[in-house]
Design an enzyme around this catalytic site. Structure first.
Site, PDB file in Angstrom:
ATOM      1  N   ASP A   1       0.926  -1.239   0.053  1.00 28.84           N
ATOM      2  CA  ASP A   1      -0.025   0.027   0.086  1.00 28.84           C
ATOM      3  C   ASP A   1       0.658   1.212   0.076  1.00 28.84           C
ATOM      4  OD1 ASP A   1      -2.229  -1.458  -0.231  1.00 28.84           O
ATOM      5  OD2 ASP A   1      -3.267  -0.831   1.789  1.00 28.84           O
TER       6      ASP A   1
ATOM      7  N   ASN B   1      -2.868  -4.683  -1.202  1.00 32.03           N
ATOM      8  CA  ASN B   1      -4.030  -4.721  -2.113  1.00 32.03           C
ATOM      9  C   ASN B   1      -4.328  -3.436  -3.003  1.00 32.03           C
ATOM     10  OD1 ASN B   1      -4.697  -3.402   0.503  1.00 32.03           O
ATOM     11  ND2 ASN B   1      -6.693  -3.289  -0.278  1.00 32.03           N
ATOM     12  N   HIS B   2      -3.569  -2.398  -2.536  1.00 30.75           N
ATOM     13  CA  HIS B   2      -3.638  -1.127  -3.623  1.00 30.75           C
ATOM     14  C   HIS B   2      -2.874  -1.124  -4.718  1.00 30.75           C
ATOM     15  CE1 HIS B   2      -6.493   1.831  -1.645  1.00 30.75           C
ATOM     16  NE2 HIS B   2      -6.414   0.733  -0.556  1.00 30.75           N
TER      17      HIS B   2
END
Length: 255
Positions: A133, A165-166
């Site tokens: 992230d 997850n980004h």
């Protein structure tokens, strides 16, 4: 909010800061001046002439990102190509040695990243493990991920970058990284280059054969580290399955 340049020495002529050498470069070199990738800091003493040039150019780019701002489009594309070559040689679960500083989400907070480096110690003296992230939400995602990728090239054995997850195409189009790239470069080419490089980031790390680190959580579909090592990570993050779980899972409140 903090006055980042004044507090952390980001301006030319300011006090030395943790991003790079004390002397600021006037301009960042183009991709043609840095045609390869560097070794770890400890190996610089025995580096060949070409390696010295590459390391010097990388340090100039690091200084430019810290002092001046973002790299050019061509430099970003070159950077992503080079860091992809480094990342594809790493396993899904690379080993990490202690002592190491483990870092959570940065989310485009460039001044916070610089403060973290100031407090914990500069590379290559300090080992770092970042859990993902790096982009979105904050206003300086391009500089943040550029600096971390430059460090990965310059001190590859001293810094481990995991995928969060980004670090994917779908999420970055919603939470700011895509828009920042478009605003900075007037083209989606830089966003495309970075998101393609994100596919190669490892999804876990193992500290001293004892501590497993991931961005999200464990997966019921991957019971062992060997199963994690066998995953095909070079893809956009899927909507389900073990790769998705490692990047997205949160603890179950019922557990």
């Amino acid at each position: 909010a903090v006055a980042c340049p004044e507090l952390l020495g980001c301006r030319a002529g300011a006090a030395p800061h943790p991003c790079g050498p004390a002397a600021a470069a006037d301009v960042a070199p183009g991709p043609s001046t840095a045609p390869g990738r560097s070794g770890a800091g400890a190996s610089d003493v025995m580096a060949a002439p070409d390696e010295f040039k590459i390391n010097r150019d990388l340090e100039r780019q690091i200084e430019h990102v810290c002092v001046e701002g973002a790299l050019t489009e061509a430099q970003c594309r070159w950077l992503c190509e080079q860091v992809t070559d480094v990342l594809q040689d790493e396993s899904n679960c690379p080993p990490v040695r202690c002592p190491v500083t483990v870092c959570g989400d940065i989310h485009g907070q460039f001044c916070d990243l610089q403060e973290l480096l100031r407090i914990s110690g500069p590379l290559p003296e300090t080992n770092y493990l970042f859990l993902g992230d790096y982009v979105d939400r904050g206003h300086n995602s391009v500089r943040t991920i550029s600096l971390l990728f430059l460090y990965k090239l310059r001190h590859r054995d001293r810094i481990t970058l995991l995928r969060g997850n980004h670090e994917c195409r779908q999420i970055t189009q919603v939470y700011g990284f895509f828009d920042e790239c478009l605003q900075t470069y007037s083209t989606p080419a830089v966003w495309k280059a970075f998101t393609e490089a994100f596919d190669y980031l490892p999804v876990s790390a193992l500290i001293d054969s004892r501590i497993v680190c991931v961005h999200g959580g464990l997966s019921p579909s991957a019971d062992t580290l060997d199963e994690i090592r066998q995953l095909d990570r070079i893809q956009e993050v899927p909507h389900d399955g073990p790769l998705c779980d490692l990047l997205w899972s949160d603890p179950d409140e019922r557990a």
